[in-house]
Scaffold this motif. Structure first.
Motif, PDB file in Angstrom:
ATOM      1  N   ALA A   8      44.436  40.069  32.729  1.00 50.87           N
ATOM      2  CA  ALA A   8      45.513  40.813  32.060  1.00 50.87           C
ATOM      3  C   ALA A   8      45.571  42.255  32.547  1.00 50.87           C
ATOM      4  O   ALA A   8      46.656  42.798  32.782  1.00 50.87           O
ATOM      5  N   VAL A   9      44.416  42.877  32.725  1.00 55.10           N
ATOM      6  CA  VAL A   9      44.381  44.268  33.184  1.00 55.10           C
ATOM      7  C   VAL A   9      44.881  44.365  34.620  1.00 55.10           C
ATOM      8  O   VAL A   9      45.624  45.296  34.964  1.00 55.10           O
ATOM      9  N   ARG A  10      44.506  43.414  35.460  1.00 53.12           N
ATOM     10  CA  ARG A  10      44.973  43.444  36.858  1.00 53.12           C
ATOM     11  C   ARG A  10      46.490  43.271  36.938  1.00 53.12           C
ATOM     12  O   ARG A  10      47.151  43.958  37.715  1.00 53.12           O
ATOM     13  N   ARG A  11      47.049  42.362  36.120  1.00 55.42           N
ATOM     14  CA  ARG A  11      48.506  42.197  36.080  1.00 55.42           C
ATOM     15  C   ARG A  11      49.170  43.481  35.581  1.00 55.42           C
ATOM     16  O   ARG A  11      50.200  43.904  36.106  1.00 55.42           O
ATOM     17  N   PHE A  12      48.572  44.097  34.574  1.00 55.66           N
ATOM     18  CA  PHE A  12      49.121  45.335  34.008  1.00 55.66           C
ATOM     19  C   PHE A  12      49.121  46.451  35.046  1.00 55.66           C
ATOM     20  O   PHE A  12      50.100  47.172  35.205  1.00 55.66           O
ATOM     21  N   ARG A  13      48.019  46.604  35.773  1.00 55.14           N
ATOM     22  CA  ARG A  13      47.905  47.687  36.757  1.00 55.14           C
ATOM     23  C   ARG A  13      48.866  47.498  37.930  1.00 55.14           C
ATOM     24  O   ARG A  13      49.282  48.476  38.547  1.00 55.14           O
TER      25      ARG A  13
END
Length: 190
Positions: free
Chosen positions: A42-47
């Motif tokens: 989720a964090v990688r998609r967000f970034r």
């Protein structure tokens, strides 16, 4: 030194404050292994898609107050200081892991109602202070969404080499100490 029962003094070792603070500082950086796989994804998609312009600042509560500092009589007439606040838990566009990191890192920016507060009085215009608030918020979110990196292969090899050298050094010291004591025993056997 510390006074103990019986009226005598003893030396008590206490870790220096710097090491205690460093331990707290390092504790706020989790290891990549401690983070759930779905949070990492989720964090990688967000970034990938997070930019300063993607912050929905229209949903935030923005208030203006009189600013302090330089500016002559103008600061007494114009409200240019910007308070931008939003409830962190209600922001669905920020992943849960990033929200938790923002609570951990910037706990002093969150008030008792759970609102995240960003303040700017850098310039003498409201618009520029709003832009400054958005810049600050973008930097805080970017910092909180940074995933920890594991050690490189070279670092792992260096640490392992140092660990082996320390173990060998400790064994050598023990062996020397043992030989010294054995030498003392031989003198008493005669």
């Amino acid at each position: 030194m510390e006074l103990i029962a019986g009226g005598s003094w003893r030396y008590v070792f206490r870790a220096p404050l710097r090491s205690v603070l460093a331990a707290r500082w390092y504790a706020q950086y989790p290891k990549l292994d401690d983070i759930a796989a779905e949070d990492i994804a989720a964090v990688r998609r967000f970034r990938e898609k997070f930019t300063r312009d993607s912050i929905p600042h229209k949903k935030f509560t923005t208030t203006f107050h009189r600013s302090g500092g330089a500016g002559g009589q103008n600061v007494n007439k114009v409200s240019t200081k910007v308070y931008m606040r939003f409830t962190l838990a209600e922001q669905s566009w920020i992943p849960a892991y990033v929200q938790q990191r923002m609570r951990d890192i910037d706990s002093n920016r969150i008030n008792s109602r759970g609102e995240y507060l960003v303040v700017s009085e850098k310039t003498r215009t409201q618009r520029q202070n709003i832009e400054d608030c958005l810049d600050k918020l973008w930097q805080h979110i970017d910092c909180a969404s940074t995933l920890p990196r594991g050690p490189s292969a070279a670092t792992t090899q260096r640490v392992e080499k140092l660990r082996k050298a320390e173990k060998a050094r400790n064994m050598e010291t023990k062996k020397r100490h043992s030989q010294r004591k054995a030498g003392r025993r031989r003198g008493f056997e005669d």
